[in-house]
Motif scaffolding. Structure first.
Motif, PDB file in Angstrom:
ATOM      1  N   GLU A 168     -68.388  80.878 -13.335  1.00  0.00           N
ATOM      2  CA  GLU A 168     -69.849  81.256 -12.581  1.00  0.00           C
ATOM      3  C   GLU A 168     -69.448  82.539 -11.423  1.00  0.00           C
ATOM      4  OE1 GLU A 168     -71.351  78.030  -9.748  1.00  0.00           O
ATOM      5  OE2 GLU A 168     -71.985  77.540 -11.269  1.00  0.00           O
ATOM      6  N   GLY A 169     -69.939  83.582 -11.748  1.00  0.00           N
ATOM      7  CA  GLY A 169     -69.783  84.737 -11.037  1.00  0.00           C
ATOM      8  C   GLY A 169     -69.161  85.467 -12.035  1.00  0.00           C
ATOM      9  N   ASP A 170     -68.756  85.029 -13.483  1.00  0.00           N
ATOM     10  CA  ASP A 170     -68.571  85.959 -14.899  1.00  0.00           C
ATOM     11  C   ASP A 170     -69.669  86.955 -14.611  1.00  0.00           C
ATOM     12  OD1 ASP A 170     -65.982  85.039 -14.006  1.00  0.00           O
ATOM     13  OD2 ASP A 170     -66.134  84.282 -16.371  1.00  0.00           O
ATOM     14  N   GLN A 171     -69.044  88.767 -15.088  1.00  0.00           N
ATOM     15  CA  GLN A 171     -69.948  89.613 -15.758  1.00  0.00           C
ATOM     16  C   GLN A 171     -69.972  89.811 -17.053  1.00  0.00           C
ATOM     17  OE1 GLN A 171     -72.183  90.551 -13.661  1.00  0.00           O
ATOM     18  NE2 GLN A 171     -73.198  92.255 -15.113  1.00  0.00           N
ATOM     19  N   ILE A 172     -71.641  89.569 -17.748  1.00  0.00           N
ATOM     20  CA  ILE A 172     -71.228  89.510 -18.591  1.00  0.00           C
ATOM     21  C   ILE A 172     -71.607  90.541 -19.695  1.00  0.00           C
ATOM     22  CG2 ILE A 172     -70.070  86.811 -19.177  1.00  0.00           C
ATOM     23  CD1 ILE A 172     -73.066  86.283 -19.601  1.00  0.00           C
ATOM     24  N   LYS A 173     -71.282  90.650 -21.267  1.00  0.00           N
ATOM     25  CA  LYS A 173     -72.338  91.743 -21.954  1.00  0.00           C
ATOM     26  C   LYS A 173     -72.826  90.719 -23.201  1.00  0.00           C
ATOM     27  CE  LYS A 173     -69.982  96.195 -21.194  1.00  0.00           C
ATOM     28  NZ  LYS A 173     -70.915  96.295 -20.005  1.00  0.00           N
ATOM     29  N   LYS A 174     -74.111  91.719 -23.118  1.00  0.00           N
ATOM     30  CA  LYS A 174     -74.945  90.755 -24.118  1.00  0.00           C
ATOM     31  C   LYS A 174     -73.974  90.744 -25.050  1.00  0.00           C
ATOM     32  CE  LYS A 174     -79.333  91.027 -27.049  1.00  0.00           C
ATOM     33  NZ  LYS A 174     -80.188  92.517 -27.915  1.00  0.00           N
ATOM     34  N   ASN A 175     -73.736  89.785 -26.019  1.00  0.00           N
ATOM     35  CA  ASN A 175     -73.092  88.825 -27.611  1.00  0.00           C
ATOM     36  C   ASN A 175     -71.293  88.536 -26.440  1.00  0.00           C
ATOM     37  OD1 ASN A 175     -75.063  89.276 -29.184  1.00  0.00           O
ATOM     38  ND2 ASN A 175     -74.342  91.697 -29.357  1.00  0.00           N
ATOM     39  N   ASP A 176     -71.244  88.356 -26.087  1.00  0.00           N
ATOM     40  CA  ASP A 176     -69.759  88.077 -25.295  1.00  0.00           C
ATOM     41  C   ASP A 176     -70.204  86.327 -25.155  1.00  0.00           C
ATOM     42  OD1 ASP A 176     -69.200  90.187 -24.222  1.00  0.00           O
ATOM     43  OD2 ASP A 176     -69.101  90.214 -22.449  1.00  0.00           O
ATOM     44  N   PRO A 177     -69.046  86.233 -26.014  1.00  0.00           N
ATOM     45  CA  PRO A 177     -69.004  84.641 -26.624  1.00  0.00           C
ATOM     46  C   PRO A 177     -69.036  83.699 -24.936  1.00  0.00           C
ATOM     47  CG  PRO A 177     -67.320  85.059 -26.564  1.00  0.00           C
ATOM     48  CD  PRO A 177     -67.901  87.118 -26.484  1.00  0.00           C
ATOM     49  N   VAL A 212     -67.937  76.929 -33.539  1.00  0.00           N
ATOM     50  CA  VAL A 212     -69.203  78.659 -33.259  1.00  0.00           C
ATOM     51  C   VAL A 212     -69.755  78.606 -31.972  1.00  0.00           C
ATOM     52  CG1 VAL A 212     -71.697  78.690 -33.477  1.00  0.00           C
ATOM     53  CG2 VAL A 212     -70.597  77.384 -35.300  1.00  0.00           C
ATOM     54  N   GLU A 213     -69.137  80.301 -31.968  1.00  0.00           N
ATOM     55  CA  GLU A 213     -68.874  80.733 -30.253  1.00  0.00           C
ATOM     56  C   GLU A 213     -71.050  80.768 -30.166  1.00  0.00           C
ATOM     57  OE1 GLU A 213     -65.955  83.988 -29.698  1.00  0.00           O
ATOM     58  OE2 GLU A 213     -65.005  82.706 -29.442  1.00  0.00           O
ATOM     59  N   VAL A 214     -70.673  80.607 -29.346  1.00  0.00           N
ATOM     60  CA  VAL A 214     -71.939  81.139 -28.796  1.00  0.00           C
ATOM     61  C   VAL A 214     -72.599  82.111 -27.568  1.00  0.00           C
ATOM     62  CG1 VAL A 214     -74.292  79.741 -27.283  1.00  0.00           C
ATOM     63  CG2 VAL A 214     -73.362  78.694 -28.960  1.00  0.00           C
ATOM     64  N   PRO A 215     -73.142  83.333 -28.319  1.00  0.00           N
ATOM     65  CA  PRO A 215     -72.826  84.485 -27.587  1.00  0.00           C
ATOM     66  C   PRO A 215     -74.025  84.745 -26.903  1.00  0.00           C
ATOM     67  CG  PRO A 215     -73.895  84.895 -29.449  1.00  0.00           C
ATOM     68  CD  PRO A 215     -74.032  83.437 -29.539  1.00  0.00           C
ATOM     69  N   SER A 216     -73.626  85.828 -25.514  1.00  0.00           N
ATOM     70  CA  SER A 216     -75.272  85.430 -24.028  1.00  0.00           C
ATOM     71  C   SER A 216     -75.975  86.619 -25.099  1.00  0.00           C
ATOM     72  CB  SER A 216     -74.358  86.045 -23.202  1.00  0.00           C
ATOM     73  OG  SER A 216     -75.518  86.583 -22.566  1.00  0.00           O
ATOM     74  N   PRO A 217     -77.232  86.284 -25.142  1.00  0.00           N
ATOM     75  CA  PRO A 217     -78.130  87.608 -25.540  1.00  0.00           C
ATOM     76  C   PRO A 217     -78.838  88.268 -24.791  1.00  0.00           C
ATOM     77  CG  PRO A 217     -79.465  85.242 -24.399  1.00  0.00           C
ATOM     78  CD  PRO A 217     -78.199  85.157 -24.527  1.00  0.00           C
ATOM     79  N   PHE A 218     -77.781  88.191 -23.053  1.00  0.00           N
ATOM     80  CA  PHE A 218     -78.377  89.223 -21.876  1.00  0.00           C
ATOM     81  C   PHE A 218     -76.734  89.882 -21.159  1.00  0.00           C
ATOM     82  CE2 PHE A 218     -81.363  85.336 -21.918  1.00  0.00           C
ATOM     83  CZ  PHE A 218     -82.499  86.699 -22.684  1.00  0.00           C
ATOM     84  N   ASP A 219     -76.884  90.639 -20.554  1.00  0.00           N
ATOM     85  CA  ASP A 219     -75.653  91.314 -19.868  1.00  0.00           C
ATOM     86  C   ASP A 219     -76.654  90.631 -18.489  1.00  0.00           C
ATOM     87  OD1 ASP A 219     -75.120  93.515 -21.762  1.00  0.00           O
ATOM     88  OD2 ASP A 219     -75.969  94.840 -20.973  1.00  0.00           O
ATOM     89  N   GLY A 220     -75.475  90.717 -17.593  1.00  0.00           N
ATOM     90  CA  GLY A 220     -75.346  89.689 -16.492  1.00  0.00           C
ATOM     91  C   GLY A 220     -74.584  89.099 -16.023  1.00  0.00           C
ATOM     92  N   LEU A 270     -79.002  83.567 -15.792  1.00  0.00           N
ATOM     93  CA  LEU A 270     -77.964  84.533 -15.996  1.00  0.00           C
ATOM     94  C   LEU A 270     -78.826  85.645 -14.319  1.00  0.00           C
ATOM     95  CD1 LEU A 270     -75.593  85.677 -16.812  1.00  0.00           C
ATOM     96  CD2 LEU A 270     -77.443  86.564 -18.068  1.00  0.00           C
ATOM     97  N   SER A 271     -78.014  86.231 -13.978  1.00  0.00           N
ATOM     98  CA  SER A 271     -79.020  86.538 -13.004  1.00  0.00           C
ATOM     99  C   SER A 271     -78.679  88.380 -13.499  1.00  0.00           C
ATOM    100  CB  SER A 271     -78.556  86.680 -11.440  1.00  0.00           C
ATOM    101  OG  SER A 271     -76.641  87.280 -11.638  1.00  0.00           O
ATOM    102  N   ASN A 272     -80.203  89.423 -13.269  1.00  0.00           N
ATOM    103  CA  ASN A 272     -79.893  90.656 -14.469  1.00  0.00           C
ATOM    104  C   ASN A 272     -80.817  91.125 -12.855  1.00  0.00           C
ATOM    105  OD1 ASN A 272     -80.028  92.252 -15.985  1.00  0.00           O
ATOM    106  ND2 ASN A 272     -79.267  91.579 -17.478  1.00  0.00           N
ATOM    107  N   GLY A 273     -80.387  92.152 -12.903  1.00  0.00           N
ATOM    108  CA  GLY A 273     -81.696  93.279 -12.587  1.00  0.00           C
ATOM    109  C   GLY A 273     -82.759  93.802 -12.976  1.00  0.00           C
ATOM    110  N   ALA A 274     -82.411  93.776 -14.107  1.00  0.00           N
ATOM    111  CA  ALA A 274     -83.578  94.264 -15.282  1.00  0.00           C
ATOM    112  C   ALA A 274     -83.928  93.234 -16.412  1.00  0.00           C
ATOM    113  CB  ALA A 274     -82.192  95.006 -16.120  1.00  0.00           C
ATOM    114  N   SER A 275     -84.778  92.560 -15.216  1.00  0.00           N
ATOM    115  CA  SER A 275     -85.423  91.462 -15.488  1.00  0.00           C
ATOM    116  C   SER A 275     -86.727  92.393 -16.540  1.00  0.00           C
ATOM    117  CB  SER A 275     -85.732  90.425 -14.566  1.00  0.00           C
ATOM    118  OG  SER A 275     -86.590  91.169 -13.288  1.00  0.00           O
ATOM    119  N   SER A 276     -87.617  92.475 -15.495  1.00  0.00           N
ATOM    120  CA  SER A 276     -88.486  93.620 -16.102  1.00  0.00           C
ATOM    121  C   SER A 276     -88.428  93.692 -18.128  1.00  0.00           C
ATOM    122  CB  SER A 276     -89.197  95.091 -16.017  1.00  0.00           C
ATOM    123  OG  SER A 276     -88.725  95.339 -15.309  1.00  0.00           O
ATOM    124  N   ASN A 277     -87.100  94.647 -18.187  1.00  0.00           N
ATOM    125  CA  ASN A 277     -86.917  94.779 -19.412  1.00  0.00           C
ATOM    126  C   ASN A 277     -86.790  93.782 -19.994  1.00  0.00           C
ATOM    127  OD1 ASN A 277     -87.485  98.035 -19.007  1.00  0.00           O
ATOM    128  ND2 ASN A 277     -84.830  98.410 -18.731  1.00  0.00           N
TER     129      ASN A 277
END
Length: 143
Positions: free
Chosen positions: A25-34, A45-53, A75-82
């Protein structure tokens, strides 16, 4: 806005064990980060993140068993509309890809049929040419 990260399609596997959680919790991750590692009878199998946040909360731990659609984290993300637009586009894109694959298969089939037909036509031309040569030779020898 919090986004849910769920286990993606992992094939015909159900109740697959989580052997490693790669974020907290609290980690900043990018899309496709495991995010975590799953282990079935056959592979890991590593499961990647589908989003940045930023990981708002983890819903699983090592040893838990999950299946497709199981909630992994929020995941919290400011770009929720996108992201919501991206979610609505993905199924449509998937349909387009499937249709394109069908068209390509049909085109490949047509190419194969065309090659077969061209081969048959070429053989027929050769046969006609050979018959013509035989007849011409018969006419010449009859003279």
């Amino acid at each position: 806005m919090n986004l849910e990260i769920k286990v993606p399609d992992i094939g015909d596997f159900k109740n697959v064990e989580i052997i490693e959680v790669l974020v907290k919790e609290g980690d900043q991750i990018k899309k496709n980060d495991p995010i975590l590692t799953l282990e079935s009878d056959k592979s890991s199998v590593e499961v990647p993140s589908p989003f940045d946040g930023k990981i708002a909360s983890l819903k699983v731990k090592v040893g838990d068993k999950v299946s497709q659609g199981s909630l992994i984290a929020t995941l919290s993300n400011g770009a929720s509309s996108n992201i919501s637009q991206e979610k609505s586009i993905l199924p449509e894109t998937e349909k387009i890809i499937q249709e394109a694959e069908k068209v390509l298969k049909k085109m490949n089939l047509k190419k194969k049929l065309l090659k077969r037909n061209q081969s048959k036509i070429l053989k027929q031309k050769l046969n006609l040419k050979n018959l013509l040569i035989i007849r011409v030779n018969k006419i010449i020898s009859a003279m």
